[in-house]
Design a protein around this motif. Structure first.
Motif, PDB file in Angstrom:
ATOM      1  N   HIS A  40       0.838  -1.203   0.000  1.00 54.65           N
ATOM      2  CA  HIS A  40       0.000   0.000   0.000  1.00 54.65           C
ATOM      3  C   HIS A  40       0.876   1.257   0.000  1.00 54.65           C
ATOM      4  CE1 HIS A  40      -4.001   1.844   0.913  1.00 54.65           C
ATOM      5  NE2 HIS A  40      -3.238   2.817   1.369  1.00 54.65           N
ATOM      6  N   PHE A  41       1.847   1.299   0.908  1.00 51.63           N
ATOM      7  CA  PHE A  41       2.699   2.487   1.028  1.00 51.63           C
ATOM      8  C   PHE A  41       3.680   2.620  -0.129  1.00 51.63           C
ATOM      9  CE2 PHE A  41       2.360   2.882   5.982  1.00 51.63           C
ATOM     10  CZ  PHE A  41       1.012   3.186   5.849  1.00 51.63           C
ATOM     11  N   THR A  42       4.334   1.524  -0.518  1.00 51.00           N
ATOM     12  CA  THR A  42       5.347   1.634  -1.581  1.00 51.00           C
ATOM     13  C   THR A  42       4.707   1.961  -2.936  1.00 51.00           C
ATOM     14  OG1 THR A  42       5.349  -0.780  -1.883  1.00 51.00           O
ATOM     15  CG2 THR A  42       7.070   0.143  -0.491  1.00 51.00           C
ATOM     16  N   GLU A  43       3.543   1.361  -3.219  1.00 48.42           N
ATOM     17  CA  GLU A  43       2.889   1.632  -4.507  1.00 48.42           C
ATOM     18  C   GLU A  43       2.398   3.070  -4.595  1.00 48.42           C
ATOM     19  OE1 GLU A  43       2.637  -0.466  -7.273  1.00 48.42           O
ATOM     20  OE2 GLU A  43       4.102  -1.582  -6.080  1.00 48.42           O
ATOM     21  N   LEU A  44       1.835   3.607  -3.510  1.00 44.99           N
ATOM     22  CA  LEU A  44       1.350   4.991  -3.538  1.00 44.99           C
ATOM     23  C   LEU A  44       2.511   5.985  -3.491  1.00 44.99           C
ATOM     24  CD1 LEU A  44      -1.908   4.831  -1.400  1.00 44.99           C
ATOM     25  CD2 LEU A  44      -1.675   4.900  -3.880  1.00 44.99           C
ATOM     26  N   GLU A  45       3.603   5.597  -2.864  1.00 47.41           N
ATOM     27  CA  GLU A  45       4.790   6.462  -2.877  1.00 47.41           C
ATOM     28  C   GLU A  45       5.359   6.558  -4.287  1.00 47.41           C
ATOM     29  OE1 GLU A  45       8.373   7.288   0.190  1.00 47.41           O
ATOM     30  OE2 GLU A  45       8.097   5.186  -0.355  1.00 47.41           O
ATOM     31  N   LYS A  46       5.312   5.445  -5.031  1.00 43.55           N
ATOM     32  CA  LYS A  46       5.802   5.435  -6.413  1.00 43.55           C
ATOM     33  C   LYS A  46       4.883   6.209  -7.351  1.00 43.55           C
ATOM     34  CE  LYS A  46       6.345   0.938  -6.876  1.00 43.55           C
ATOM     35  NZ  LYS A  46       6.618  -0.384  -7.486  1.00 43.55           N
ATOM     36  N   ASP A  47       3.576   6.196  -7.056  1.00 41.63           N
ATOM     37  CA  ASP A  47       2.583   6.820  -7.931  1.00 41.63           C
ATOM     38  C   ASP A  47       1.864   7.936  -7.170  1.00 41.63           C
ATOM     39  OD1 ASP A  47       0.618   7.456  -9.766  1.00 41.63           O
ATOM     40  OD2 ASP A  47       0.125   5.369 -10.244  1.00 41.63           O
ATOM     41  N   VAL A  48       2.511   9.092  -7.107  1.00 40.61           N
ATOM     42  CA  VAL A  48       1.981  10.218  -6.326  1.00 40.61           C
ATOM     43  C   VAL A  48       0.637  10.690  -6.879  1.00 40.61           C
ATOM     44  CG1 VAL A  48       2.440  12.582  -5.550  1.00 40.61           C
ATOM     45  CG2 VAL A  48       4.286  10.914  -5.613  1.00 40.61           C
ATOM     46  N   GLN A  49       0.478  10.638  -8.193  1.00 46.33           N
ATOM     47  CA  GLN A  49      -0.807  11.036  -8.788  1.00 46.33           C
ATOM     48  C   GLN A  49      -1.942  10.159  -8.260  1.00 46.33           C
ATOM     49  OE1 GLN A  49      -0.157  10.850 -13.038  1.00 46.33           O
ATOM     50  NE2 GLN A  49       0.574  12.966 -13.119  1.00 46.33           N
ATOM     51  N   LEU A  50      -1.701   8.864  -8.209  1.00 48.82           N
ATOM     52  CA  LEU A  50      -2.720   7.949  -7.687  1.00 48.82           C
ATOM     53  C   LEU A  50      -2.978   8.237  -6.210  1.00 48.82           C
ATOM     54  CD1 LEU A  50      -4.603   5.513  -8.020  1.00 48.82           C
ATOM     55  CD2 LEU A  50      -2.661   4.043  -7.438  1.00 48.82           C
ATOM     56  N   ALA A  51      -1.920   8.491  -5.455  1.00 45.27           N
ATOM     57  CA  ALA A  51      -2.079   8.811  -4.032  1.00 45.27           C
ATOM     58  C   ALA A  51      -2.973  10.030  -3.863  1.00 45.27           C
ATOM     59  CB  ALA A  51      -0.713   9.054  -3.392  1.00 45.27           C
ATOM     60  N   LYS A  52      -2.737  11.067  -4.655  1.00 47.15           N
ATOM     61  CA  LYS A  52      -3.539  12.299  -4.564  1.00 47.15           C
ATOM     62  C   LYS A  52      -5.001  12.026  -4.898  1.00 47.15           C
ATOM     63  CE  LYS A  52       0.088  15.698  -5.477  1.00 47.15           C
ATOM     64  NZ  LYS A  52       0.636  16.672  -6.439  1.00 47.15           N
ATOM     65  N   VAL A  53      -5.227  11.288  -5.975  1.00 47.61           N
ATOM     66  CA  VAL A  53      -6.608  11.032  -6.401  1.00 47.61           C
ATOM     67  C   VAL A  53      -7.343  10.172  -5.375  1.00 47.61           C
ATOM     68  CG1 VAL A  53      -8.055   9.924  -8.165  1.00 47.61           C
ATOM     69  CG2 VAL A  53      -6.131  11.363  -8.850  1.00 47.61           C
ATOM     70  N   THR A  54      -6.705   9.127  -4.875  1.00 45.43           N
ATOM     71  CA  THR A  54      -7.393   8.274  -3.894  1.00 45.43           C
ATOM     72  C   THR A  54      -7.716   9.053  -2.630  1.00 45.43           C
ATOM     73  OG1 THR A  54      -5.281   7.419  -3.071  1.00 45.43           O
ATOM     74  CG2 THR A  54      -6.428   6.070  -4.690  1.00 45.43           C
ATOM     75  N   GLN A  55      -6.779   9.881  -2.177  1.00 45.85           N
ATOM     76  CA  GLN A  55      -7.013  10.625  -0.937  1.00 45.85           C
ATOM     77  C   GLN A  55      -8.097  11.687  -1.117  1.00 45.85           C
ATOM     78  OE1 GLN A  55      -5.062   7.956   0.101  1.00 45.85           O
ATOM     79  NE2 GLN A  55      -5.523   9.227   1.832  1.00 45.85           N
ATOM     80  N   LEU A  56      -8.086  12.375  -2.239  1.00 43.00           N
ATOM     81  CA  LEU A  56      -9.078  13.432  -2.460  1.00 43.00           C
ATOM     82  C   LEU A  56     -10.460  12.879  -2.755  1.00 43.00           C
ATOM     83  CD1 LEU A  56      -7.087  15.974  -4.661  1.00 43.00           C
ATOM     84  CD2 LEU A  56      -7.965  16.367  -2.359  1.00 43.00           C
ATOM     85  N   GLU A  57     -10.534  11.946  -3.687  1.00 36.19           N
ATOM     86  CA  GLU A  57     -11.850  11.518  -4.168  1.00 36.19           C
ATOM     87  C   GLU A  57     -12.566  10.577  -3.213  1.00 36.19           C
ATOM     88  OE1 GLU A  57     -12.917  13.428  -6.277  1.00 36.19           O
ATOM     89  OE2 GLU A  57     -11.002  14.210  -6.939  1.00 36.19           O
ATOM     90  N   LEU A  58     -11.834   9.890  -2.343  1.00 36.70           N
ATOM     91  CA  LEU A  58     -12.508   9.065  -1.328  1.00 36.70           C
ATOM     92  C   LEU A  58     -13.232   9.939  -0.316  1.00 36.70           C
ATOM     93  CD1 LEU A  58     -10.005   6.167  -0.543  1.00 36.70           C
ATOM     94  CD2 LEU A  58     -12.287   5.954  -1.494  1.00 36.70           C
ATOM     95  N   ARG A  59     -12.848  11.209  -0.246  1.00 33.97           N
ATOM     96  CA  ARG A  59     -13.410  12.113   0.755  1.00 33.97           C
ATOM     97  C   ARG A  59     -14.377  13.134   0.178  1.00 33.97           C
ATOM     98  NH1 ARG A  59      -8.766  10.173   2.194  1.00 33.97           N
ATOM     99  NH2 ARG A  59      -8.175   9.959   4.369  1.00 33.97           N
ATOM    100  N   GLN A  60     -14.205  13.534  -1.086  1.00 39.62           N
ATOM    101  CA  GLN A  60     -14.941  14.679  -1.603  1.00 39.62           C
ATOM    102  C   GLN A  60     -16.014  14.356  -2.635  1.00 39.62           C
ATOM    103  OE1 GLN A  60     -12.242  17.728  -2.941  1.00 39.62           O
ATOM    104  NE2 GLN A  60     -10.980  17.598  -1.111  1.00 39.62           N
ATOM    105  N   SER A  61     -16.121  13.131  -3.060  1.00 35.02           N
ATOM    106  CA  SER A  61     -17.069  12.787  -4.121  1.00 35.02           C
ATOM    107  C   SER A  61     -18.515  12.877  -3.646  1.00 35.02           C
ATOM    108  CB  SER A  61     -16.791  11.370  -4.633  1.00 35.02           C
ATOM    109  OG  SER A  61     -15.491  11.292  -5.130  1.00 35.02           O
TER     110      SER A  61
END
Length: 198
Positions: A95-116
């Motif tokens: 979970h941590f290594t994949e999101l650290e490698k893909d910052v765009q995905l990290a941003k989208v998952t964190q934002l859209e899980l909360r704001q949709s």
């Protein structure tokens, strides 16, 4: 001939998802226009609708594909006869290594899980379900192996584990990624296991 067409369709589908991920990460879901996603993907606006019903469908597909990929990677690294505590470590590590490698995905998952919107959030939750189920399966295995407490509320605990990992990723992004996300694995897993162990 048919396989060549299928491959081209897959390439366009992936190009659209990649472009959407970039747009959503940079501008947020609601401020990202389908026309800009198409331009970024190098396709005509109308082409998007051959693959997706609308912008919401693109976001849901993005979650389904990326979370599905995480689940597949977990299954590649952990086997059914492995200890459940090691499986928990592997989930957190991936979970941590994949999101650290893909910052765009990290941003989208964190934002859209909360704001949709409620409807969109419901669909994203469905895409998230296999990942939550995977955590539940490991918890059940841990109880059966005698490693985890028998009185665990498995349904609640799976959400606590996912929620804790999710919050660590959020804090990392908010900090401006000033430290290594993957370096948080040991402390996070140690916290989980203190509460889980029999």
């Amino acid at each position: 001939m048919t396989s060549g067409l299928a491959e081209k369709r897959r390439e366009k589908y992936e190009a659209i998802l990649k472009a959407a991920l970039k747009m959503f990460a940079e501008h947020g879901f609601f401020n990202s226009q389908v026309s800009k996603i198409a331009r970024e993907a190098g396709v005509a606006d109308g082409t998007i609708y051959l693959y997706f019903k609308n912008k919401e469908d693109i976001l849901i597909s993005l979650f389904r594909e990326k979370l599905g990929s995480l689940v597949r990677k977990f299954h590649e690294h952990v086997h059914e006869d492995d200890r459940a505590d090691e499986a928990i470590r592997k989930i957190c590590e991936l979970h941590f290594t994949e999101l650290e490698k893909d910052v765009q995905l990290a941003k989208v998952t964190q934002l859209e899980l909360r704001q949709s919107s409620r409807e969109l959030h419901s669909e994203i939750s469905k895409a998230l379900k296999p990942y939550i189920q995977l955590i539940e399966d490991v918890l059940v295995r841990g109880i059966e192996q005698g490693i985890f407490r028998r009185d665990l509320d498995v349904k609640l605990t799976r959400l606590l584990i996912f929620g804790a990992m999710d919050e660590v990723v959020s804090s990392w992004l908010i900090s401006g990624r000033r430290y290594s996300l993957s370096a948080q694995v040991d402390k996070t897993v140690d916290f989980f296991l203190r509460g889980l162990r029999a």
